[in-house]
Scaffold this active site. Sequence first.
Site, PDB file in Angstrom:
ATOM      1  N   VAL A 285       7.940  -1.762   8.991  1.00 20.80           N
ATOM      2  CA  VAL A 285       7.559  -0.420   8.267  1.00 20.80           C
ATOM      3  C   VAL A 285       6.534   0.489   8.093  1.00 20.80           C
ATOM      4  CG1 VAL A 285       7.872   0.225   5.661  1.00 20.80           C
ATOM      5  CG2 VAL A 285       8.987  -1.787   6.433  1.00 20.80           C
TER       6      VAL A 285
ATOM      7  N   GLU B 140       4.594   2.473   5.952  1.00 22.57           N
ATOM      8  CA  GLU B 140       4.142   3.153   4.777  1.00 22.57           C
ATOM      9  C   GLU B 140       4.516   4.539   3.989  1.00 22.57           C
ATOM     10  OE1 GLU B 140       5.426   1.082   2.646  1.00 22.57           O
ATOM     11  OE2 GLU B 140       3.944  -0.860   2.902  1.00 22.57           O
TER      12      GLU B 140
ATOM     13  N   LYS C 254      -4.272   6.154   3.117  1.00 24.00           N
ATOM     14  CA  LYS C 254      -4.725   5.510   4.665  1.00 24.00           C
ATOM     15  C   LYS C 254      -3.926   6.047   5.265  1.00 24.00           C
ATOM     16  CE  LYS C 254      -3.730   1.457   5.063  1.00 24.00           C
ATOM     17  NZ  LYS C 254      -2.896   0.315   5.769  1.00 24.00           N
TER      18      LYS C 254
ATOM     19  N   LYS D 197       0.874  -1.173   0.208  1.00 21.15           N
ATOM     20  CA  LYS D 197      -0.190   0.071   0.250  1.00 21.15           C
ATOM     21  C   LYS D 197       0.583   1.298   0.124  1.00 21.15           C
ATOM     22  CE  LYS D 197      -3.777  -2.260   2.441  1.00 21.15           C
ATOM     23  NZ  LYS D 197      -4.492  -2.459   3.732  1.00 21.15           N
TER      24      LYS D 197
ATOM     25  N   THR E 208      -6.356   2.129  10.893  1.00 20.15           N
ATOM     26  CA  THR E 208      -5.089   2.145  10.246  1.00 20.15           C
ATOM     27  C   THR E 208      -5.819   2.878  11.442  1.00 20.15           C
ATOM     28  OG1 THR E 208      -4.697   0.985   8.313  1.00 20.15           O
ATOM     29  CG2 THR E 208      -3.476   2.238   9.072  1.00 20.15           C
TER      30      THR E 208
END
Length: 336
Positions: free
Chosen positions: A282, A284, A193, A108, A250
Amino acid sequence: MSVQRVAVLGAGSWGTAFAKVIADSGPEVVLWARRDSVAESVNGAGINEDYLPGTKLPANLSATTDVDKALDGAQAVVLAVPSQTLRANLVGWRDSLPEGATLVSLAKGVELGTLKRMSEVIREVAGVPEDQVAVVSGPNLAKEIAAEQPTATVIACTDHDRAVELQQACSNGYFRPYTITDVIGCELGGACKNVIALACGMAAGLGFGDNTMASIITRGLAETARLGAALGADPLTFAGLAGLGDLVATCASPLSRNRTFGHRLGLGESLAQAQEAAHGQVAEGVKSCSSIRELAQRHGVDMPLTDGVHMVCHDGMHPRTLGAALIGREPKAERQ
């Protein structure tokens, strides 16, 4: 044709959890791991001790560090590596990819430099047509899924029949996938997101409550939808699992890497301190905020939350300063 054998390339928490989902749904699954210790743990104890400790994996899920062995005979190849490393990994794997296999992205993000979505990177590097690439997105917190807590997700592919094949390959008693043909919207929802979750984490670190969180989530969804409209996405996608569903999970969950990372920044930690505390996991959004910001600028789309997260992560702005700047912006109508 039903999917009987799947390769999952990447044995992190989400790659392993999704491999379990598929195996629990029936197909044989081979998980590719970078390190021998991970493959040995999966094959010997039936557990990925490094990323999903305590989660027993199905007997029809095995692991290997040999990518050719993992890919041999696979009808679907799941790419479960971070977005900013996908290209480099895929360059090394492309000659071994089975002809005609569906390539499935779990990443993502938006690639730095090229500003390409992950499906675009896959098509370019692997030299495959658009309808051979699928994307999985939605509320995908790996630990909850590995614990078999009920969840739904979205499989996006321009080839509806291919999406249905994947849907059947990962449907089971706790995981319910839906299909969609809007790959653009699905990917943008998944990438943006993470950035909005960083902002929610910062707000939590500053001590703000639910009104602030709801405001960030809602305005974050609005700017994601604006970018989606500029790139040709279906607006309804952002009201679904790949948009609102993934965003809420999230932004709200302590299991979210991005929210947790943002929370540390809100508490006053530096980017380096927050990264050290993440122990190699991670977040992102830290990198994607820059590429998404640049993509928005290229298309003339206003994304103030994304701009602000970039400035906190990369320009030294304090999260409290960001909050004041956002609340002090010029008043306007909500749907502008």
